[in-house]
Design a protein around this motif. Structure first.
Motif, short mmCIF file in Angstrom:
data_model
loop_
_atom_site.label_atom_id
_atom_site.label_comp_id
_atom_site.label_asym_id
_atom_site.label_seq_id
_atom_site.Cartn_x
_atom_site.Cartn_y
_atom_site.Cartn_z
N LEU A 1 0.79 -1.17 0.10
CA LEU A 1 -0.12 -0.02 0.15
C LEU A 1 0.90 1.21 -0.27
CD1 LEU A 1 -2.86 1.33 0.40
CD2 LEU A 1 -2.50 1.01 2.86
N VAL A 2 0.94 2.01 -1.00
CA VAL A 2 2.01 3.08 -1.52
C VAL A 2 1.03 4.24 -1.22
CG1 VAL A 2 3.74 4.09 -2.76
CG2 VAL A 2 3.54 1.63 -2.82
N ARG A 3 1.55 5.33 -0.26
CA ARG A 3 0.85 6.34 0.12
C ARG A 3 1.76 7.59 0.23
NH1 ARG A 3 -2.73 5.88 4.95
NH2 ARG A 3 -4.49 6.94 3.75
N ILE A 4 1.53 8.68 -0.33
CA ILE A 4 2.27 9.84 -0.17
C ILE A 4 1.43 11.11 0.54
CG2 ILE A 4 3.30 11.73 -1.62
CD1 ILE A 4 3.51 9.79 -4.07
N ASN A 5 2.05 11.18 1.75
CA ASN A 5 1.46 12.38 2.73
C ASN A 5 2.08 13.60 2.55
OD1 ASN A 5 0.32 13.37 4.93
ND2 ASN A 5 0.57 11.62 6.01
N ARG A 6 1.12 14.60 1.86
CA ARG A 6 1.83 15.69 1.72
C ARG A 6 0.54 16.91 2.07
NH1 ARG A 6 2.94 15.77 -4.11
NH2 ARG A 6 4.87 14.60 -3.40
N ASN A 7 1.19 17.91 2.68
CA ASN A 7 -0.02 18.82 3.17
C ASN A 7 0.31 19.80 1.84
OD1 ASN A 7 -1.76 20.46 4.46
ND2 ASN A 7 -0.04 21.33 6.03
N GLU A 8 -0.85 19.66 0.96
CA GLU A 8 -0.58 20.22 -0.33
C GLU A 8 -2.20 20.70 -0.90
OE1 GLU A 8 1.13 19.61 -4.70
OE2 GLU A 8 0.49 17.76 -3.55
N VAL A 9 -2.18 21.93 -1.51
CA VAL A 9 -3.47 22.27 -2.07
C VAL A 9 -3.09 22.26 -3.69
CG1 VAL A 9 -5.32 23.96 -2.56
CG2 VAL A 9 -4.57 23.57 -0.37
N ILE A 10 -3.81 21.33 -4.48
CA ILE A 10 -3.67 21.62 -5.79
C ILE A 10 -4.64 22.28 -6.67
CG2 ILE A 10 -3.47 20.10 -8.06
CD1 ILE A 10 -2.96 17.60 -6.62
N ILE A 11 -3.95 23.21 -7.46
CA ILE A 11 -4.72 24.38 -8.01
C ILE A 11 -4.79 23.94 -9.41
CG2 ILE A 11 -4.86 26.63 -8.77
CD1 ILE A 11 -3.32 27.41 -5.97
N PRO A 12 -6.05 23.84 -9.94
CA PRO A 12 -6.41 23.39 -11.49
C PRO A 12 -5.27 24.13 -12.44
CG PRO A 12 -8.20 24.70 -10.78
CD PRO A 12 -7.43 24.42 -9.64
N LYS A 13 -4.91 23.20 -13.36
CA LYS A 13 -3.74 24.04 -14.30
C LYS A 13 -4.44 25.23 -15.20
CE LYS A 13 -4.55 20.87 -18.15
NZ LYS A 13 -3.91 19.91 -19.09
N GLY A 14 -3.66 26.25 -15.48
CA GLY A 14 -4.01 27.30 -16.19
C GLY A 14 -4.70 28.36 -15.45
N LEU A 15 -5.01 28.07 -14.15
CA LEU A 15 -6.11 29.11 -13.68
C LEU A 15 -5.35 30.55 -13.35
CD1 LEU A 15 -8.52 29.44 -11.86
CD2 LEU A 15 -7.58 28.99 -9.79
N PHE A 16 -3.75 30.32 -12.96
CA PHE A 16 -2.83 31.37 -12.85
C PHE A 16 -1.71 31.39 -13.79
CE2 PHE A 16 -4.41 30.50 -8.54
CZ PHE A 16 -5.49 31.48 -8.60
N ARG A 17 -1.41 32.56 -14.39
CA ARG A 17 -0.14 32.48 -15.34
C ARG A 17 1.03 32.51 -15.03
NH1 ARG A 17 -2.00 38.01 -18.50
NH2 ARG A 17 -2.45 38.51 -16.26
N ASN A 18 1.23 32.84 -13.53
CA ASN A 18 2.60 32.83 -13.13
C ASN A 18 2.44 32.61 -11.31
OD1 ASN A 18 2.09 35.41 -12.29
ND2 ASN A 18 2.77 36.00 -14.28
N GLU A 19 3.65 32.91 -10.69
CA GLU A 19 3.46 32.62 -9.38
C GLU A 19 2.98 33.87 -8.53
OE1 GLU A 19 4.75 30.22 -7.04
OE2 GLU A 19 4.86 28.73 -8.87
N LYS A 20 3.37 34.82 -9.20
CA LYS A 20 3.02 36.21 -9.06
C LYS A 20 1.42 36.34 -8.79
CE LYS A 20 3.25 41.24 -9.67
NZ LYS A 20 3.82 42.38 -10.38
N GLU A 21 0.65 35.64 -9.72
CA GLU A 21 -0.88 35.70 -9.56
C GLU A 21 -1.20 34.72 -8.46
OE1 GLU A 21 -2.82 34.98 -13.33
OE2 GLU A 21 -2.32 36.92 -14.24
N LEU A 22 -0.64 33.81 -8.28
CA LEU A 22 -0.92 32.72 -7.47
C LEU A 22 -0.83 33.27 -5.98
CD1 LEU A 22 -1.63 29.92 -6.21
CD2 LEU A 22 0.82 29.23 -6.61
N GLY A 23 0.51 34.04 -5.63
CA GLY A 23 0.53 34.72 -4.57
C GLY A 23 -0.45 35.66 -4.11
#
Length: 600
Positions: A8-30
């Protein structure tokens, strides 16, 4: 963090995945994170990562998988045999594809139930706290005695590939039986999980569903995984231990919403009760009485109401309510999408033999889009072919001419007393074609296979004596087509194609298997050139031939899997091997007068 236990392989990560293409760059994401700081602080811890999804191709895992040849038999409508079973060889197609070894998609039920207990006892989740009277205090005792897997079962998993997030989204049924019998559940829940492209489970990962991608258009959600999908269901004021509560047999598919984005939709059946008014013929008054029935419903797990329950709609056929509704097969229309811009309706195969097709709007109103035999009542038995996976619209993969649509998927045959136990369940490949003419739709099941084994091992119903393969029921059920992708040459022709199918074995597991070359085989059959209007062959010919062949498959399987050594272990009243762990647990159940104690 990656951890592995019992494959049983699991990856534990405290992460929010944002859909691709929603923001053009890191600045917009921030900027987005800063603008929604209060909302995010309410839902997330301070160490959460925000990662916008990138283009991810799930075919790498499919390409690297080892395959072997798998032969199977199918039946077309090549000729008119007038339901003469002696002539089935005239419709027979001897075919082959390549298949991988089936892999079990495992989950730690003990961990799932421990988390569930913690959330219930906290009272913070409005949906889960309502389960308290159904499963407590028995759940605490089951966890303490490490017998959770004797009373809780995970099965019927189906998944879809979320291309905008780069993950597999799986929904399975978690079933609770206070007596420990898989065919007598008290409660069913729908459990959602995320997996990466290599089928490693993502634990602690969240998905952001922003306003622009939500069909409701006015809210955004952060969905935590894994999760129990909050599908509302009926509960008696006085709990009935012989009733089935909660959503059963979830079937997952992707639909295109009004915003133009794909989102998951879950089809399920569940027990319901409503107050109905009727004339009792005794006097001039109308009488109101509670009426209970089993209904089909659809659920949008990503659309939440003010209680944070998932939006759910009951399906009704022309205002006619059956006592029991189960095993509808869902699909969507490529041509409807072209006209409306989204999936304005969901279609269902209600009946395979004597084909009935339902068309349902998003408010749950259903009407017939096609009927082979208009004299059949809804009350008539639907026959041995039923349910199965969703149907995949092949117009999305192949250019189809002449205003036609083609679908393929896997129904299942339920055959009684055929030579292996009291009943056998196996998948059957099915192909349906629709032609629109003079403002009417015409459908035919143009191809259907015999029972498919996929060379999978199917243990017997008694989990403590699985070698008795034909004890009671032999069960291999197809639940969903997770993905179907094609490799093409420079001219666009299909070179290879890969389908991932999920199945359940003995109502106890979630398995996945890859099938290579099925689309190419359908092309070789001439499926996309079939003219259902110019062909007057009886539309049940191939179904009766497939049923006869499936019966023969069952008979042969029973002879090959005859029990060579009798099970001499002590049996319970249900004919199953007595489980010492359950016996010990039931001593405490009786002592504390809890639910589940065997009847004297």
């Amino acid at each position: 963090m990656l951890f592995q236990r019992d494959d049983l392989v699991r990856i534990n990560r405290n992460e929010v995945i944002i859909p691709k293409g929603l923001f053009r760059n890191e600045k917009e994401l921030g900027k987005f994170v800063r603008q929604h700081e209060d909302y995010l602080r309410e839902h997330l811890s301070g160490s959460t990562e925000f990662n916008q999804a990138i283009e991810t191709d799930p075919r790498k895992e499919l390409h690297e998988t080892k395959y072997k040849k798998f032969d199977f038999t199918a039946f077309s409508l090549a000729e008119n045999i007038n339901l003469n079973l002696q002539q089935c060889n005239r419709l027979q197609l001897n075919s082959s594809v390549m298949i991988s070894k089936a892999a079990e998609v495992k989950t730690s039920l003990h961990e799932v139930l421990q988390n569930l207990l913690t959330i219930i006892e906290s009272g913070e989740d409005p949906y889960l706290k309502d389960l308290k009277r159904i499963i407590l205090p028995e759940l605490r005792l089951q966890l303490d005695h490490n017998v959770v897997d004797k009373f809780w079962f995970r099965l019927a998993g189906s998944s879809v590939w979320l291309k905008d997030y780069g993950v597999h989204y799986m929904v399975s049924r978690i079933m609770y039986s206070h007596r420990g019998t898989r065919d007598g559940p008290l409660l069913s829940l729908s459990y959602a999980q995320l997996y990466d492209q290599n089928w490693n489970e993502l634990v602690g990962t969240r998905l952001l569903v922003p306003k622009i991608r939500n069909a409701t258009g006015d809210k955004q959600y952060i969905l935590h995984f894994p999760q129990i999908i909050p599908i509302p269901f009926y509960q008696d004021e006085q709990l009935n231990e012989y009733q089935y509560y909660g959503p059963e047999d979830p079937r997952l598919m992707l639909v295109k919403n009004k915003a133009g984005y794909e989102e998951p939709l879950v089809l399920f059946n569940s027990y319901r009760c409503k107050m109905d008014t009727f004339d009792d013929d005794e006097d001039d008054k109308l009488v109101t009485k509670e009426r209970c029935y089993r209904a089909m419903s659809i659920c949008w797990p990503w659309q939440l109401d003010e209680r944070k329950f998932s939006k759910t709609v009951e399906l009704n056929i022309e205002n006619y309510r059956l006592r029991t509704q189960k095993n509808w097969t869902p699909f969507t229309s490529h041509l409807d999408r072209q006209v409306d811009g989204y999936d304005s309706h969901i279609y269902f195969v209600y009946r395979w033999a004597n084909l009935d097709i339902l068309k349902c709007d998003l408010q749950g109103a259903c009407s017939y889009d096609y009927r082979f035999n208009t004299s059949l009542s809804l009350e008539n038995d639907v026959g041995p072919f039923r349910g199965g996976t969703q149907l995949i619209n092949l117009n999305d993969m192949v250019a189809v001419k002449d205003n036609k649509e083609v679908w393929a998927g896997f129904a299942r045959a339920h055959i009684d007393d055929c030579g292996c136990g009291s009943s056998m369940y196996r998948p059957n490949l099915v192909v349906i074609i629709k032609k629109r003419k003079h403002s009417r739709n015409y459908y035919k099941v143009t191809h259907i296979s015999s029972s498919l084994s996929f060379d999978m091992y199917v243990p017997g119903w008694d989990l403590l004596y699985p070698q008795d393969s034909c004890l009671r029921s032999s069960v291999l059920i197809p639940n969903g087509v997770s993905q179907w992708v094609a490799d093409r040459d420079s001219a666009g022709a299909v070179v290879d194609d890969y389908l991932t199918l999920t199945l359940s074995v003995s109502d106890y597991t979630v398995h996945r298997i890859n099938v290579k070359g099925l689309l190419k085989e359908l092309i070789n059959w001439g499926t996309f050139d079939y003219d259902i209007m110019g062909n007057t062959h009886h539309a049940n010919d191939n179904l009766v031939c497939a049923l006869q062949s499936s019966f023969e498959f069952c008979t042969k399987y029973g002879l090959e899997h005859q029990l060579k050594r009798k099970n001499k272990n002590p049996k319970d009243d249900d004919g199953m091997t007595i489980d010492p762990k359950k016996v010990e647990y039931f001593k405490y159940v009786q002592r504390y007068e809890l639910r589940g104690a065997p009847e004297a």
